[in-house]
Design a protein around this motif. Sequence first.
Motif, PDB file in Angstrom:
ATOM      1  N   GLN A  89       0.879  -1.359   0.045  1.00 23.96           N
ATOM      2  CA  GLN A  89       0.117  -0.273  -0.417  1.00 23.96           C
ATOM      3  C   GLN A  89       0.615   0.960   0.074  1.00 23.96           C
ATOM      4  N   THR A 112      -6.481   6.017  -1.562  1.00 27.01           N
ATOM      5  CA  THR A 112      -5.948   5.063  -0.825  1.00 27.01           C
ATOM      6  C   THR A 112      -5.413   5.398   0.415  1.00 27.01           C
ATOM      7  N   GLU A 132      -8.083   2.924   1.904  1.00 25.80           N
ATOM      8  CA  GLU A 132      -7.705   1.980   1.274  1.00 25.80           C
ATOM      9  C   GLU A 132      -6.673   1.293   2.629  1.00 25.80           C
ATOM     10  N   ASN A 177      -7.149   0.474   6.443  1.00 22.50           N
ATOM     11  CA  ASN A 177      -7.770  -1.294   6.195  1.00 22.50           C
ATOM     12  C   ASN A 177      -8.369  -1.792   7.070  1.00 22.50           C
ATOM     13  N   LEU A 189     -14.192   2.122   3.750  1.00 25.29           N
ATOM     14  CA  LEU A 189     -14.178   2.235   2.322  1.00 25.29           C
ATOM     15  C   LEU A 189     -15.301   1.864   1.582  1.00 25.29           C
TER      16      LEU A 189
END
Length: 239
Positions: free
Chosen positions: A124, A155, A158, A161, A166
């Motif tokens: 990531q 991003t 994202e 996590n 999201l």
Amino acid sequence: MRLKPIEKRERVYQAVIQQIKQAIEQGEILPGEKLPSERTLAETLGVSRTSIKEAMTVLESTGVIDVRPGVGMFVREESERSLLLKFSMILDEKEEKLDDLIELRQAIEGDAAFYAAIRITEEQKMKLTAIYEKLVEKEKKAEVATEEDFQFHYTIVEAANNPLMLEVMNLVSDKMMDSVTEIRNFSIQHDQLNEQVVKEHEKIYEAIIHHQPEEARKAMWEHHQGIKVRLLKKGGKEQ
């Protein structure tokens, strides 16, 4: 299902959802039945598969459909009334104020930046770095970097996590793109504002990459405060 090509002036993902809603209302598809594949829907409606994916993500996250990997997409086995109520909530066309959207993003993305600084993986990091470099390149050329800006923020969420964060981003993604375009079109006309945006993104990026959660949250919060200020300046100019 009797589907028709979608006119491009509509918000595409909402138009896709509207047609599925109408098919349920007219009894052309029943609760529990399988939807056409993404490819079939894209070809029939004359839109990209990205738009179909966006619509399906919204429908799945709001409990209208179930996506079974390797099998297909199915309308939930609920009463027609229950399903149509969910559609009504999705397709509510009330115009949110832009500053309300910014405050929502400020709340979600501030915490997302915090957790991203803690949880971001090496993969990531590489993805965020590549997107950040593209964003900076366009910003320094004073180009409208709407897509790069959106991908940078997406991003980061994202990298937090957290699947629920999201999902919220996916639900407001269309409105986000509109707001990013509006503010960026104004900022690039003013060197000082554009330079400020570059510095704000740099602070966010550096804090996340160097695993500094509190600094990341603060930088993201201040970035959205900056957006509010630029929005006020834009409004003042137009009056």
